[in-house]
Design a protein around this motif. Structure first.
Motif, PDB file in Angstrom:
ATOM      1  N   PHE A 189     -13.723  27.190   6.004  1.00  0.00           N
ATOM      2  CA  PHE A 189     -14.425  27.095   7.287  1.00  0.00           C
ATOM      3  C   PHE A 189     -13.841  27.968   8.393  1.00  0.00           C
ATOM      4  O   PHE A 189     -14.514  28.218   9.392  1.00  0.00           O
ATOM      5  N   VAL A 190     -12.605  28.432   8.231  1.00  0.00           N
ATOM      6  CA  VAL A 190     -11.990  29.261   9.272  1.00  0.00           C
ATOM      7  C   VAL A 190     -11.931  30.717   8.819  1.00  0.00           C
ATOM      8  O   VAL A 190     -12.446  31.615   9.481  1.00  0.00           O
ATOM      9  N   GLU A 191     -11.321  30.968   7.669  1.00  0.00           N
ATOM     10  CA  GLU A 191     -11.150  32.347   7.201  1.00  0.00           C
ATOM     11  C   GLU A 191     -12.333  32.831   6.351  1.00  0.00           C
ATOM     12  O   GLU A 191     -12.766  33.969   6.493  1.00  0.00           O
ATOM     13  N   ARG A 192     -12.799  32.016   5.450  1.00  0.00           N
ATOM     14  CA  ARG A 192     -13.910  32.323   4.539  1.00  0.00           C
ATOM     15  C   ARG A 192     -13.736  33.672   3.832  1.00  0.00           C
ATOM     16  O   ARG A 192     -14.587  34.566   3.938  1.00  0.00           O
ATOM     17  N   PRO A 193     -12.642  33.849   3.077  1.00  0.00           N
ATOM     18  CA  PRO A 193     -12.436  35.100   2.332  1.00  0.00           C
ATOM     19  C   PRO A 193     -13.391  35.187   1.149  1.00  0.00           C
ATOM     20  O   PRO A 193     -14.013  34.194   0.755  1.00  0.00           O
ATOM     21  N   ARG A 194     -13.472  36.381   0.565  1.00  0.00           N
ATOM     22  CA  ARG A 194     -14.378  36.585  -0.568  1.00  0.00           C
ATOM     23  C   ARG A 194     -13.961  35.753  -1.776  1.00  0.00           C
ATOM     24  O   ARG A 194     -14.775  35.087  -2.381  1.00  0.00           O
ATOM     25  N   GLN A 195     -12.703  35.842  -2.148  1.00  0.00           N
ATOM     26  CA  GLN A 195     -12.230  35.190  -3.370  1.00  0.00           C
ATOM     27  C   GLN A 195     -11.274  34.053  -2.989  1.00  0.00           C
ATOM     28  O   GLN A 195     -10.065  34.222  -2.897  1.00  0.00           O
ATOM     29  N   LYS A 196     -11.842  32.910  -2.763  1.00  0.00           N
ATOM     30  CA  LYS A 196     -11.091  31.778  -2.231  1.00  0.00           C
ATOM     31  C   LYS A 196     -10.042  31.274  -3.217  1.00  0.00           C
ATOM     32  O   LYS A 196      -8.926  30.914  -2.824  1.00  0.00           O
ATOM     33  N   TRP A 221       0.811  -1.218   0.000  1.00  0.00           N
ATOM     34  CA  TRP A 221       0.000   0.000   0.000  1.00  0.00           C
ATOM     35  C   TRP A 221       0.845   1.268   0.000  1.00  0.00           C
ATOM     36  O   TRP A 221       0.295   2.366   0.029  1.00  0.00           O
ATOM     37  N   PHE A 222       2.176   1.118  -0.043  1.00  0.00           N
ATOM     38  CA  PHE A 222       3.029   2.291   0.124  1.00  0.00           C
ATOM     39  C   PHE A 222       2.758   3.368  -0.911  1.00  0.00           C
ATOM     40  O   PHE A 222       2.608   4.543  -0.576  1.00  0.00           O
ATOM     41  N   THR A 223       2.725   3.004  -2.193  1.00  0.00           N
ATOM     42  CA  THR A 223       2.537   4.008  -3.249  1.00  0.00           C
ATOM     43  C   THR A 223       1.216   4.747  -3.068  1.00  0.00           C
ATOM     44  O   THR A 223       1.160   5.977  -3.206  1.00  0.00           O
ATOM     45  N   LEU A 224       0.165   4.006  -2.740  1.00  0.00           N
ATOM     46  CA  LEU A 224      -1.137   4.632  -2.530  1.00  0.00           C
ATOM     47  C   LEU A 224      -1.102   5.576  -1.332  1.00  0.00           C
ATOM     48  O   LEU A 224      -1.622   6.703  -1.395  1.00  0.00           O
ATOM     49  N   VAL A 225      -0.481   5.124  -0.250  1.00  0.00           N
ATOM     50  CA  VAL A 225      -0.395   5.956   0.951  1.00  0.00           C
ATOM     51  C   VAL A 225       0.422   7.212   0.685  1.00  0.00           C
ATOM     52  O   VAL A 225       0.029   8.325   1.072  1.00  0.00           O
ATOM     53  N   ALA A 226       1.565   7.056   0.009  1.00  0.00           N
ATOM     54  CA  ALA A 226       2.426   8.210  -0.271  1.00  0.00           C
ATOM     55  C   ALA A 226       1.710   9.229  -1.145  1.00  0.00           C
ATOM     56  O   ALA A 226       1.816  10.443  -0.912  1.00  0.00           O
ATOM     57  N   THR A 227       0.980   8.747  -2.142  1.00  0.00           N
ATOM     58  CA  THR A 227       0.240   9.657  -3.022  1.00  0.00           C
ATOM     59  C   THR A 227      -0.880  10.355  -2.274  1.00  0.00           C
ATOM     60  O   THR A 227      -1.077  11.569  -2.420  1.00  0.00           O
ATOM     61  N   ALA A 228      -1.609   9.600  -1.463  1.00  0.00           N
ATOM     62  CA  ALA A 228      -2.700  10.192  -0.684  1.00  0.00           C
ATOM     63  C   ALA A 228      -2.168  11.220   0.316  1.00  0.00           C
ATOM     64  O   ALA A 228      -2.800  12.259   0.543  1.00  0.00           O
ATOM     65  N   THR A 229      -1.008  10.947   0.875  1.00  0.00           N
ATOM     66  CA  THR A 229      -0.408  11.878   1.840  1.00  0.00           C
ATOM     67  C   THR A 229      -0.114  13.224   1.200  1.00  0.00           C
ATOM     68  O   THR A 229      -0.227  14.272   1.844  1.00  0.00           O
ATOM     69  N   MET A 230       0.244  13.228  -0.082  1.00  0.00           N
ATOM     70  CA  MET A 230       0.544  14.477  -0.772  1.00  0.00           C
ATOM     71  C   MET A 230      -0.676  15.386  -0.870  1.00  0.00           C
ATOM     72  O   MET A 230      -0.532  16.592  -1.104  1.00  0.00           O
ATOM     73  N   LEU A 231      -1.856  14.839  -0.694  1.00  0.00           N
ATOM     74  CA  LEU A 231      -3.076  15.639  -0.782  1.00  0.00           C
ATOM     75  C   LEU A 231      -3.434  16.310   0.540  1.00  0.00           C
ATOM     76  O   LEU A 231      -4.296  17.189   0.569  1.00  0.00           O
ATOM     77  N   THR A 232      -2.779  15.927   1.630  1.00  0.00           N
ATOM     78  CA  THR A 232      -3.181  16.440   2.947  1.00  0.00           C
ATOM     79  C   THR A 232      -2.957  17.937   3.123  1.00  0.00           C
ATOM     80  O   THR A 232      -3.782  18.598   3.767  1.00  0.00           O
ATOM     81  N   PRO A 233      -1.876  18.543   2.582  1.00  0.00           N
ATOM     82  CA  PRO A 233      -1.770  19.998   2.717  1.00  0.00           C
ATOM     83  C   PRO A 233      -2.900  20.737   1.999  1.00  0.00           C
ATOM     84  O   PRO A 233      -3.379  21.771   2.490  1.00  0.00           O
ATOM     85  N   ALA A 234      -3.336  20.208   0.852  1.00  0.00           N
ATOM     86  CA  ALA A 234      -4.457  20.840   0.141  1.00  0.00           C
ATOM     87  C   ALA A 234      -5.732  20.735   0.963  1.00  0.00           C
ATOM     88  O   ALA A 234      -6.512  21.698   1.055  1.00  0.00           O
ATOM     89  N   ILE A 235      -5.965  19.574   1.567  1.00  0.00           N
ATOM     90  CA  ILE A 235      -7.159  19.400   2.402  1.00  0.00           C
ATOM     91  C   ILE A 235      -7.128  20.387   3.560  1.00  0.00           C
ATOM     92  O   ILE A 235      -8.131  21.047   3.864  1.00  0.00           O
ATOM     93  N   ALA A 236      -5.958  20.509   4.203  1.00  0.00           N
ATOM     94  CA  ALA A 236      -5.835  21.430   5.333  1.00  0.00           C
ATOM     95  C   ALA A 236      -6.082  22.869   4.895  1.00  0.00           C
ATOM     96  O   ALA A 236      -6.771  23.637   5.587  1.00  0.00           O
ATOM     97  N   ALA A 237      -5.523  23.255   3.742  1.00  0.00           N
ATOM     98  CA  ALA A 237      -5.717  24.623   3.248  1.00  0.00           C
ATOM     99  C   ALA A 237      -7.175  24.885   2.906  1.00  0.00           C
ATOM    100  O   ALA A 237      -7.712  25.962   3.219  1.00  0.00           O
ATOM    101  N   LEU A 238      -7.833  23.928   2.290  1.00  0.00           N
ATOM    102  CA  LEU A 238      -9.241  24.102   1.923  1.00  0.00           C
ATOM    103  C   LEU A 238     -10.125  24.213   3.162  1.00  0.00           C
ATOM    104  O   LEU A 238     -11.074  25.019   3.193  1.00  0.00           O
ATOM    105  N   VAL A 239      -9.828  23.429   4.185  1.00  0.00           N
ATOM    106  CA  VAL A 239     -10.605  23.520   5.428  1.00  0.00           C
ATOM    107  C   VAL A 239     -10.457  24.908   6.040  1.00  0.00           C
ATOM    108  O   VAL A 239     -11.441  25.539   6.455  1.00  0.00           O
ATOM    109  N   VAL A 240      -9.208  25.414   6.080  1.00  0.00           N
ATOM    110  CA  VAL A 240      -8.972  26.730   6.666  1.00  0.00           C
ATOM    111  C   VAL A 240      -9.660  27.822   5.844  1.00  0.00           C
ATOM    112  O   VAL A 240     -10.313  28.722   6.397  1.00  0.00           O
ATOM    113  N   VAL A 241      -9.524  27.749   4.534  1.00  0.00           N
ATOM    114  CA  VAL A 241     -10.089  28.792   3.672  1.00  0.00           C
ATOM    115  C   VAL A 241     -11.613  28.789   3.704  1.00  0.00           C
ATOM    116  O   VAL A 241     -12.252  29.845   3.779  1.00  0.00           O
TER     117      VAL A 241
END
Length: 320
Positions: free
Chosen positions: A59-66, A37-57
């Motif tokens: 649900f936390v900050e909610r700017p006009r032009q996301k 499962w290593f390749t799948l896990v490594a690839t999925a892990t690369m998506l975590t910063p995007a998920i974190a940024a989207l959550v912040v943008v």
């Protein structure tokens, strides 16, 4: 940086790191890097910063032009974005490749630029007695010629990282000053790799602390180059192309190694200290020539009609 920005950055870091460790947990509890499962896990892990940024943008900050805050849009001036996109494809390839002769000159990379013996050995193992009609030198050229394609093949997972690190985080840290923002974001990026690095990824022969330290050093320098592309273009796309291109070129050290010799990645290749010399020189030149000038990289969207303009984070930079 005000308290709201500090809160947003804290939430982003906690989410990105927690998700990375959560995804890597099956590897830690199982067969580590040998897991199927290593390749799948490594690839999925690369998506975590995007998920974190989207959550912040969202649900936390909610700017006009996301999309603007994330660096996804607008793609203008088009020529500037395209120009830095092209640089994003080829500059990382150059940095990866130039690390090899530098390492060879310093005696830490066992190179065979004449006979490509390690690559020949791999071909022999794969083909057995079957004769390859193409000279090995031509195969090397073909391998190098296809490297730019990796920028597009690897773009989605690379964007998963860059949307977080350079798309959202770097502009958010710019009130600290350009160089501190690049340093802090690079350190965070490097430490985020800990779940895989501590399992031996990238630095299989090094103790965990040394591998992680080397990864942080590499991420600070390469992250500064990616950050230059982000800030100068005003877009996350050139940085994402650079990240994808960098990952695609990473294994080229196997093409030029000497058969039967061990490659210590803490010392050789772009992962090791000898490979940091040229990126460090490039970053120094970029700083010295004003390429990180605050006036050249707007980081906030323009105001709506009748609304006072927001103060761009880039204009809050001190010491420039």
């Amino acid at each position: 940086m005000d308290r709201r920005d500090l809160r947003s950055v804290t939430v982003f870091i906690i989410l990105a790191f927690a998700l990375a460790w959560l995804l890597a947990l099956p590897l830690w509890l199982g067969d580590g890097l040998a897991s199927r499962w290593f390749t799948l896990v490594a690839t999925a892990t690369m998506l975590t910063p995007a998920i974190a940024a989207l959550v912040v943008v969202f649900f936390v900050e909610r700017p006009r032009q996301k999309a603007w805050v994330l660096g996804l849009w607008p793609l203008r001036p088009v020529r500037r974005v395209l120009g830095y996109g092209v640089l994003g494809i080829f500059v990382p390839i150059a940095l990866v490749l130039v690390a090899l002769p530098v390492g060879a000159l310093l005696g830490v990379y066992p190179a065979d630029f004449a006979n490509f013996s390690a690559f020949q050995q791999v071909l022999d193992e794969q083909t057995g007695t079957t004769e390859i009609p193409i000279p090995i030198g031509a195969l090397i050229v073909l391998q190098l010629a296809t490297l730019p394609l990796a920028a597009f093949i690897n773009l989605v997972p690379a964007l998963g990282e860059e949307l977080g690190w350079r798309g959202w985080l770097l502009p958010k840290l710019m009130p600290l000053g350009t160089l501190p923002a690049l340093l802090v974001s690079g350190v965070i990026w490097g430490l985020w790799h800990a779940p895989l690095i501590l399992l031996g990824y990238n630095y299989p022969d090094a103790p965990g602390w040394l591998g992680l330290t080397a990864m942080v050093g590499m991420c600070v320098l390469i992250g500064a180059v990616f950050g230059w592309l982000r800030l100068r273009s005003g877009s996350v796309w050139p940085a994402a192309l650079a990240h994808a291109s960098f990952n695609g070129a990473g294994a080229t050290y196997l093409l030029f190694a000497r058969a039967g010799e061990h490659v210590d990645t803490t010392q050789a290749t772009v992962l090791g200290w000898s490979g940091w010399i040229v990126p460090l020189a490039l970053v120094a030149v970029l700083v010295a020539t004003g390429q990180f000038s605050a006036a050249k990289h707007p980081s906030t969207p323009p105001p709506k009609k009748g609304q006072a303009p927001e103060r761009p984070a880039a204009e809050q930079v001190t010491g420039e």
